[in-house]
Design a protein around this motif. Structure first.
Motif, PDB file in Angstrom:
ATOM      1  N   THR A 167       0.692  -1.127  -0.041  1.00  0.00           N
ATOM      2  CA  THR A 167      -0.099  -0.157  -0.129  1.00  0.00           C
ATOM      3  C   THR A 167       0.911   1.242  -0.072  1.00  0.00           C
ATOM      4  O   THR A 167       0.590   2.227  -0.824  1.00  0.00           O
ATOM      5  CB  THR A 167      -1.075  -0.037   0.980  1.00  0.00           C
ATOM      6  OG1 THR A 167      -1.876  -1.146   1.376  1.00  0.00           O
ATOM      7  CG2 THR A 167      -1.845   1.117   1.381  1.00  0.00           C
ATOM      8  N   MET A 168       1.989   1.399   0.931  1.00  0.00           N
ATOM      9  CA  MET A 168       2.490   2.303   1.097  1.00  0.00           C
ATOM     10  C   MET A 168       3.651   2.492  -0.239  1.00  0.00           C
ATOM     11  O   MET A 168       3.908   3.773  -0.732  1.00  0.00           O
ATOM     12  CB  MET A 168       3.477   2.498   2.201  1.00  0.00           C
ATOM     13  CG  MET A 168       2.762   2.321   3.331  1.00  0.00           C
ATOM     14  SD  MET A 168       1.880   4.002   3.621  1.00  0.00           S
ATOM     15  CE  MET A 168       3.116   5.270   3.523  1.00  0.00           C
ATOM     16  N   SER A 169       3.868   1.600  -0.997  1.00  0.00           N
ATOM     17  CA  SER A 169       4.582   1.834  -2.255  1.00  0.00           C
ATOM     18  C   SER A 169       3.684   2.451  -3.319  1.00  0.00           C
ATOM     19  O   SER A 169       4.671   2.969  -4.229  1.00  0.00           O
ATOM     20  CB  SER A 169       5.011   0.204  -2.616  1.00  0.00           C
ATOM     21  OG  SER A 169       3.847  -0.339  -3.199  1.00  0.00           O
ATOM     22  N   LYS A 170       2.584   2.789  -3.288  1.00  0.00           N
ATOM     23  CA  LYS A 170       1.759   3.610  -4.209  1.00  0.00           C
ATOM     24  C   LYS A 170       2.303   5.014  -4.101  1.00  0.00           C
ATOM     25  O   LYS A 170       1.504   5.826  -4.818  1.00  0.00           O
ATOM     26  CB  LYS A 170       0.472   3.019  -4.072  1.00  0.00           C
ATOM     27  CG  LYS A 170       0.099   1.617  -4.520  1.00  0.00           C
ATOM     28  CD  LYS A 170      -0.980   1.104  -4.493  1.00  0.00           C
ATOM     29  CE  LYS A 170      -1.309  -0.267  -4.845  1.00  0.00           C
ATOM     30  NZ  LYS A 170      -2.774  -0.862  -4.538  1.00  0.00           N
ATOM     31  N   PHE A 171       2.561   5.545  -2.890  1.00  0.00           N
ATOM     32  CA  PHE A 171       2.678   6.939  -2.617  1.00  0.00           C
ATOM     33  C   PHE A 171       3.715   7.437  -3.177  1.00  0.00           C
ATOM     34  O   PHE A 171       4.987   7.018  -2.572  1.00  0.00           O
ATOM     35  CB  PHE A 171       2.376   7.186  -1.049  1.00  0.00           C
ATOM     36  CG  PHE A 171       1.274   6.812  -0.497  1.00  0.00           C
ATOM     37  CD1 PHE A 171       0.001   7.968  -0.776  1.00  0.00           C
ATOM     38  CD2 PHE A 171       0.661   5.876   0.127  1.00  0.00           C
ATOM     39  CE1 PHE A 171      -1.189   7.551  -0.358  1.00  0.00           C
ATOM     40  CE2 PHE A 171      -0.364   5.430   0.617  1.00  0.00           C
ATOM     41  CZ  PHE A 171      -1.467   6.318   0.150  1.00  0.00           C
ATOM     42  N   HIS A 172       3.782   8.038  -4.045  1.00  0.00           N
ATOM     43  CA  HIS A 172       5.240   8.852  -4.972  1.00  0.00           C
ATOM     44  C   HIS A 172       5.514  10.203  -4.534  1.00  0.00           C
ATOM     45  O   HIS A 172       6.625  10.658  -5.069  1.00  0.00           O
ATOM     46  CB  HIS A 172       4.800   8.589  -6.367  1.00  0.00           C
ATOM     47  CG  HIS A 172       4.844   7.244  -6.815  1.00  0.00           C
ATOM     48  ND1 HIS A 172       5.818   6.744  -7.557  1.00  0.00           N
ATOM     49  CD2 HIS A 172       4.090   6.201  -6.588  1.00  0.00           C
ATOM     50  CE1 HIS A 172       5.698   5.344  -7.631  1.00  0.00           C
ATOM     51  NE2 HIS A 172       4.487   5.175  -7.137  1.00  0.00           N
ATOM     52  N   ARG A 173       4.924  10.973  -3.679  1.00  0.00           N
ATOM     53  CA  ARG A 173       5.165  12.497  -3.502  1.00  0.00           C
ATOM     54  C   ARG A 173       4.934  12.856  -2.158  1.00  0.00           C
ATOM     55  O   ARG A 173       4.506  13.871  -1.855  1.00  0.00           O
ATOM     56  CB  ARG A 173       4.452  13.141  -4.575  1.00  0.00           C
ATOM     57  CG  ARG A 173       5.222  14.672  -4.715  1.00  0.00           C
ATOM     58  CD  ARG A 173       4.455  15.591  -5.587  1.00  0.00           C
ATOM     59  NE  ARG A 173       2.827  15.762  -5.115  1.00  0.00           N
ATOM     60  CZ  ARG A 173       2.005  16.478  -6.077  1.00  0.00           C
ATOM     61  NH1 ARG A 173       2.249  16.783  -7.481  1.00  0.00           N
ATOM     62  NH2 ARG A 173       0.700  16.743  -5.518  1.00  0.00           N
ATOM     63  N   LEU A 174       5.276  11.941  -1.180  1.00  0.00           N
ATOM     64  CA  LEU A 174       4.976  12.321   0.417  1.00  0.00           C
ATOM     65  C   LEU A 174       5.972  13.531   0.731  1.00  0.00           C
ATOM     66  O   LEU A 174       7.312  13.511   0.308  1.00  0.00           O
ATOM     67  CB  LEU A 174       5.067  11.247   1.099  1.00  0.00           C
ATOM     68  CG  LEU A 174       3.713  10.261   1.028  1.00  0.00           C
ATOM     69  CD1 LEU A 174       4.411   8.770   1.909  1.00  0.00           C
ATOM     70  CD2 LEU A 174       2.559  10.937   1.641  1.00  0.00           C
ATOM     71  N   THR A 175       5.342  14.392   1.302  1.00  0.00           N
ATOM     72  CA  THR A 175       6.463  15.557   2.159  1.00  0.00           C
ATOM     73  C   THR A 175       6.574  15.436   3.459  1.00  0.00           C
ATOM     74  O   THR A 175       7.477  15.559   3.970  1.00  0.00           O
ATOM     75  CB  THR A 175       5.873  16.929   1.535  1.00  0.00           C
ATOM     76  OG1 THR A 175       4.658  17.324   1.998  1.00  0.00           O
ATOM     77  CG2 THR A 175       6.007  17.022   0.041  1.00  0.00           C
ATOM     78  N   ILE A 176       5.183  14.945   4.189  1.00  0.00           N
ATOM     79  CA  ILE A 176       4.956  14.929   5.462  1.00  0.00           C
ATOM     80  C   ILE A 176       4.238  13.520   5.863  1.00  0.00           C
ATOM     81  O   ILE A 176       2.973  13.509   5.359  1.00  0.00           O
ATOM     82  CB  ILE A 176       4.212  16.137   6.134  1.00  0.00           C
ATOM     83  CG1 ILE A 176       4.891  17.449   5.830  1.00  0.00           C
ATOM     84  CG2 ILE A 176       4.113  15.841   7.551  1.00  0.00           C
ATOM     85  CD1 ILE A 176       4.259  18.596   6.523  1.00  0.00           C
TER      86      ILE A 176
END
Length: 439
Positions: free
Chosen positions: A215-224
């Motif tokens: 699931t977390m591998s799908k986030f590509h632009r996290l800042t916080i």
């Protein structure tokens, strides 16, 4: 003789639209609706999209008549002007029984359905402290709510930039279902800020879940990213390094005594992430996790720590001592630590010297908050060092615990210390120091 001249208009009639909207911005719903009846110009101002970009709706478990009217007004205007909405916050205040939760679920279903159809501007959504593991959430109601929320997140996934589901307390599968909804359209998400602190139910070893990693591998632009330490693993740190290192700025990590935190995380994984994400700062919040061996497993020197909060609340445990943490662990962050919070019941050990030495060694420390058993002379020594520019603190908030009912003498000494350093305190410090009997 009749006067045919136009009646003199108030100066309010000539107020520019931008100023009128600014006035309306500070009015509540009731006053806005009344003001809109004055004239066509004010009515147009009432319908300006800029006034309806932010909404907070509070569901009151035991509402008064005034609160009921406030809720109904907030809900009605949210639907009426929902197409303008950019920031939505939902609050639950003292939910107390299953009928209230059922009503909440039904109203939210209608609201989310309406916004999903009319809104194309929503960028932030906050629904905190759902506590879906409580008994008042019956299985059918809980499942329907999660289904409706997941459908809404899926529809909004291309525009949402911030999501806060702190305190949801749901299962691993349900949590991943909601997070996956944010990337279901393209199998990747570019949302920049996520708060999933206390998102999963207590006692879950999320760090060992392949489903969570996927699931977390799908986030590509996290800042916080704000979450619990029971989510941390080498695999997660590698995912953040590969997917979001170019944007990642802040990790807020909570470690609670009831969350599993015995996993082994490699310092190399932290070092690799820090190297690829040079803007990264990590903030740790420890709740009753105080034993040195527990902290040593977590506080690795490779982590770019900016702030640390250690809270034992009012609990006193003879099995832990704070001194090794102050002398061995925290000095490793002397080059980056900016904020330190210690709320300790340390009546069995004196920490004045160790704490002062730590403060002086941390060259970037700006904020200090301490609730602990300390001697009053500690404050004089600290302020003397600050006056001599041996530290750069700008905020000092100290609650000096005392085992005596009468703290008159300590208060007198603090007053003397304040007078001695008044020039420094008044001109350069955010300063608050008191004594607090712990009998």
């Amino acid at each position: 003789m009749e006067d045919d001249s136009e009646p003199e208009q108030s100066s309010w009639a000539y107020l520019p639209d931008v100023c009128l909207r600014h006035v309306f911005h500070w009015l509540d719903d009731r006053d806005r609706s009344r003001a809109a009846l004055v004239c066509k110009k004010w009515s147009c101002a009432m319908h300006s999209g800029s006034l309806w970009r932010c909404r907070t709706i509070t569901f009151y478990g035991q509402p008064s008549r005034a609160r009921t009217l406030e809720f109904q007004s907030a809900l009605w205007y949210t639907k009426k002007f929902g197409k303008y909405l950019k920031h939505l916050e939902i609050k639950l205040s003292n939910p107390y029984n299953t009928s209230f939760i059922k009503k909440f679920q039904v109203i939210m279903r209608g609201l989310l359905s309406h916004l999903g159809k009319c809104n194309s501007h929503l960028v932030s959504l906050s629904i905190k402290y759902l506590e879906l593991d409580c008994l008042i959430w019956k299985n059918v109601v809980r499942a329907q709510f999660i289904k409706n929320l997941a459908a809404f997140l899926k529809r909004m996934s291309n525009q949402l930039d911030y999501i806060n589901l702190k305190g949801a307390r749901i299962t691993l599968e349900e949590g991943c279902e909601l997070l996956n909804s944010l990337s279901s359209l393209t199998n990747r998400s570019f949302i920049s800020e996520i708060n999933i602190e206390d998102f999963f139910s207590l006692h879950l070893s999320v760090y060992s879940s392949a489903l969570f990693h996927q699931t977390m591998s799908k986030f590509h632009r996290l800042t916080i990213l704000t979450f619990n330490y029971n989510c941390i693993s080498d695999e997660l740190l590698d995912i953040l390094r590969e997917r979001s290192s170019h944007s990642l700025c802040t990790l807020n990590i909570k470690c609670h005594i009831h969350d599993p935190h015995g996993q082994v995380v490699s310092g190399m994984s932290w070092a690799n992430l820090a190297k690829r994400a040079p803007k990264l700062n990590v903030n740790f919040f420890f709740e009753r996790v105080m034993k040195h061996d527990h902290l040593a497993r977590i506080l690795l020197e490779e982590i770019p720590v900016r702030s640390i909060s250690l809270r034992s609340c009012y609990f006193s445990d003879p099995d832990w001592t704070m001194r090794p943490t102050l002398t061995n662990l925290l000095p490793a962050y002397w080059h980056g630590l900016q904020k330190l919070t210690l709320e300790l019941n340390n009546d069995h050990e004196l920490l004045d010297n160790e704490l002062l030495q730590l403060i002086l060694s941390c060259k970037r420390l700006l904020f200090l908050k301490v609730w602990a058993f300390l001697s009053v002379s500690f404050m004089e020594r600290l302020l003397q060092n600050r006056a001599e520019r041996k530290c750069i603190l700008t905020t000092i908030k100290v609650r000096i615990y005392t085992a005596q009912d009468d703290s008159t003498e300590e208060e007198r000494l603090l007053a003397d210390i304040y007078r001695k350093f008044k020039y420094l305190i008044d001109s350069e410090l955010n300063y608050f120091v008191i004594t607090y009997p712990m009998v």
